[in-house]
Design a protein around this motif. Structure first.
Motif, PDB file in Angstrom:
ATOM      1  N   PHE A  18       0.852  -1.186   0.000  1.00 41.78           N
ATOM      2  CA  PHE A  18       0.000   0.000   0.000  1.00 41.78           C
ATOM      3  C   PHE A  18       0.886   1.234   0.000  1.00 41.78           C
ATOM      4  O   PHE A  18       1.892   1.287   0.697  1.00 41.78           O
ATOM      5  CB  PHE A  18      -0.903   0.042   1.240  1.00 41.78           C
ATOM      6  CG  PHE A  18      -2.024  -0.948   1.206  1.00 41.78           C
ATOM      7  CD1 PHE A  18      -3.174  -0.662   0.477  1.00 41.78           C
ATOM      8  CD2 PHE A  18      -1.949  -2.146   1.889  1.00 41.78           C
ATOM      9  CE1 PHE A  18      -4.223  -1.557   0.444  1.00 41.78           C
ATOM     10  CE2 PHE A  18      -2.992  -3.049   1.861  1.00 41.78           C
ATOM     11  CZ  PHE A  18      -4.130  -2.764   1.133  1.00 41.78           C
ATOM     12  N   GLY A  19       0.501   2.249  -0.769  1.00 40.49           N
ATOM     13  CA  GLY A  19       1.175   3.535  -0.701  1.00 40.49           C
ATOM     14  C   GLY A  19       0.682   4.265   0.537  1.00 40.49           C
ATOM     15  O   GLY A  19      -0.401   3.991   1.043  1.00 40.49           O
ATOM     16  N   ILE A  20       1.496   5.195   1.062  1.00 46.58           N
ATOM     17  CA  ILE A  20       1.088   5.986   2.221  1.00 46.58           C
ATOM     18  C   ILE A  20       0.706   7.397   1.764  1.00 46.58           C
ATOM     19  O   ILE A  20       1.250   7.910   0.796  1.00 46.58           O
ATOM     20  CB  ILE A  20       2.180   6.049   3.307  1.00 46.58           C
ATOM     21  CG1 ILE A  20       3.458   6.720   2.765  1.00 46.58           C
ATOM     22  CG2 ILE A  20       2.481   4.649   3.842  1.00 46.58           C
ATOM     23  CD1 ILE A  20       4.424   7.121   3.838  1.00 46.58           C
ATOM     24  N   GLN A  21      -0.268   7.999   2.455  1.00 42.50           N
ATOM     25  CA  GLN A  21      -0.747   9.322   2.076  1.00 42.50           C
ATOM     26  C   GLN A  21      -0.165  10.433   2.933  1.00 42.50           C
ATOM     27  O   GLN A  21      -0.303  11.599   2.596  1.00 42.50           O
ATOM     28  CB  GLN A  21      -2.268   9.369   2.138  1.00 42.50           C
ATOM     29  CG  GLN A  21      -2.891   8.496   1.071  1.00 42.50           C
ATOM     30  CD  GLN A  21      -4.404   8.542   1.114  1.00 42.50           C
ATOM     31  OE1 GLN A  21      -4.995   8.721   2.167  1.00 42.50           O
ATOM     32  NE2 GLN A  21      -5.024   8.362  -0.029  1.00 42.50           N
ATOM     33  N   ALA A  29      10.738   5.980   5.848  1.00 39.65           N
ATOM     34  CA  ALA A  29      11.790   5.905   4.828  1.00 39.65           C
ATOM     35  C   ALA A  29      11.580   4.661   3.971  1.00 39.65           C
ATOM     36  O   ALA A  29      11.333   3.571   4.479  1.00 39.65           O
ATOM     37  CB  ALA A  29      13.167   5.880   5.481  1.00 39.65           C
ATOM     38  N   GLY A  30      11.627   4.820   2.664  1.00 38.72           N
ATOM     39  CA  GLY A  30      11.474   3.703   1.735  1.00 38.72           C
ATOM     40  C   GLY A  30      10.045   3.393   1.354  1.00 38.72           C
ATOM     41  O   GLY A  30       9.806   2.587   0.454  1.00 38.72           O
ATOM     42  N   ASP A  31       9.062   4.006   2.027  1.00 37.62           N
ATOM     43  CA  ASP A  31       7.664   3.763   1.684  1.00 37.62           C
ATOM     44  C   ASP A  31       7.320   4.426   0.353  1.00 37.62           C
ATOM     45  O   ASP A  31       7.959   5.394  -0.069  1.00 37.62           O
ATOM     46  CB  ASP A  31       6.723   4.306   2.770  1.00 37.62           C
ATOM     47  CG  ASP A  31       6.728   3.458   4.029  1.00 37.62           C
ATOM     48  OD1 ASP A  31       7.343   2.375   4.025  1.00 37.62           O
ATOM     49  OD2 ASP A  31       6.116   3.888   5.016  1.00 37.62           O
ATOM     50  N   SER A  44       3.142  16.676   4.450  1.00 40.07           N
ATOM     51  CA  SER A  44       4.098  15.977   5.313  1.00 40.07           C
ATOM     52  C   SER A  44       5.134  15.193   4.509  1.00 40.07           C
ATOM     53  O   SER A  44       6.146  14.767   5.046  1.00 40.07           O
ATOM     54  CB  SER A  44       3.372  15.034   6.275  1.00 40.07           C
ATOM     55  OG  SER A  44       2.734  13.981   5.563  1.00 40.07           O
ATOM     56  N   MET A  45       4.901  15.023   3.204  1.00 36.39           N
ATOM     57  CA  MET A  45       5.842  14.313   2.337  1.00 36.39           C
ATOM     58  C   MET A  45       6.883  15.245   1.721  1.00 36.39           C
ATOM     59  O   MET A  45       7.823  14.796   1.097  1.00 36.39           O
ATOM     60  CB  MET A  45       5.084  13.631   1.197  1.00 36.39           C
ATOM     61  CG  MET A  45       4.011  12.700   1.649  1.00 36.39           C
ATOM     62  SD  MET A  45       4.587  11.043   1.530  1.00 36.39           S
ATOM     63  CE  MET A  45       3.048  10.179   1.516  1.00 36.39           C
ATOM     64  N   MET A  46       6.671  16.544   1.877  1.00 38.02           N
ATOM     65  CA  MET A  46       7.527  17.519   1.208  1.00 38.02           C
ATOM     66  C   MET A  46       8.701  17.930   2.098  1.00 38.02           C
ATOM     67  O   MET A  46       8.587  17.934   3.319  1.00 38.02           O
ATOM     68  CB  MET A  46       6.705  18.754   0.830  1.00 38.02           C
ATOM     69  CG  MET A  46       5.479  18.446  -0.026  1.00 38.02           C
ATOM     70  SD  MET A  46       5.854  17.551  -1.528  1.00 38.02           S
ATOM     71  CE  MET A  46       6.590  18.842  -2.483  1.00 38.02           C
ATOM     72  N   PRO A  47       9.818  18.343   1.480  1.00 34.72           N
ATOM     73  CA  PRO A  47      10.956  18.829   2.275  1.00 34.72           C
ATOM     74  C   PRO A  47      10.580  20.112   3.016  1.00 34.72           C
ATOM     75  O   PRO A  47       9.680  20.847   2.602  1.00 34.72           O
ATOM     76  CB  PRO A  47      12.025  19.141   1.217  1.00 34.72           C
ATOM     77  CG  PRO A  47      11.590  18.466  -0.029  1.00 34.72           C
ATOM     78  CD  PRO A  47      10.108  18.312   0.049  1.00 34.72           C
ATOM     79  N   VAL A  48      11.269  20.399   4.104  1.00 29.20           N
ATOM     80  CA  VAL A  48      11.052  21.626   4.855  1.00 29.20           C
ATOM     81  C   VAL A  48      11.235  22.813   3.915  1.00 29.20           C
ATOM     82  O   VAL A  48      12.166  22.852   3.121  1.00 29.20           O
ATOM     83  CB  VAL A  48      12.031  21.724   6.049  1.00 29.20           C
ATOM     84  CG1 VAL A  48      11.926  23.079   6.728  1.00 29.20           C
ATOM     85  CG2 VAL A  48      11.764  20.602   7.029  1.00 29.20           C
TER      86      VAL A  48
END
Length: 169
Positions: A18-21, A29-31, A44-48
């Motif tokens: 499953f992909g994570i949202q 890490a690695g998901d 929350s997936m984006m860099p600061v």
């Protein structure tokens, strides 16, 4: 919340994953990322430094989706309330996209497009004497605050850009 199933080749074996949202950080890490229900990648997936300019601030009154808001100092703590052109010092600093009850945390957007407004006319938008609202008319009574809050690109969309607030004599 798991997203659509994906297939991944691991050591010559096809594995269903499953992909994570959204991300909790290093633990993910690695998901494989997946788009959320809005069809976008969660912030929350984006860099600061990449993503919306927002802050979570407690609301000192109930806020409606689309309200233009004022950040103020409540005994050393930041709070957010409806911006209001009838009161000097209650100029607009940002907006909210979701309704928030008094005491709850509001996600305040300091730039971007406010897509939760209604009744806008294409062109300049100014803070109004109805708390939290923007419109095409510049308030003109003595003591009112004249402040441009953005540009309407449709009846339901204002590109927020905070202007200087001027209290009228």
């Amino acid at each position: 919340m798991p997203a659509k199933k994906l297939l991944r080749l691991v050591g010559g074996v096809m594995t269903e994953v499953f992909g994570i949202q959204s991300s909790a950080g290093a633990a993910n890490a690695g998901d494989i990322p997946a788009l959320d229900e809005s069809g976008r990648i969660d912030a929350s997936m984006m860099p600061v430094g990449i993503g919306a300019d927002v802050a979570n601030i407690p609301a000192s009154e109930g806020l409606a989706a689309g309200d233009f808001v004022n950040v103020w100092n409540d005994s050393g703590a930041a709070k957010v309330r409806k911006a209001d052109a009838t009161v000097a010092g209650k100029d607009a600093h940002g907006f909210v996209l979701a309704a928030v009850a008094s005491g709850a945390n509001a996600t305040v957007y300091f730039e971007g497009t406010n897509t939760q407004v209604t009744g806008q006319v294409a062109g300049n938008v100014f803070l109004q004497t109805t708390a939290g609202k923007g419109g095409a008319t510049v308030p003109s009574a003595a003591g009112n605050v004249a402040q441009q809050v953005g540009i309407a690109t449709s009846a339901t969309s204002v590109n927020f850009e905070r202007g200087v607030a001027v209290t009228l004599a």
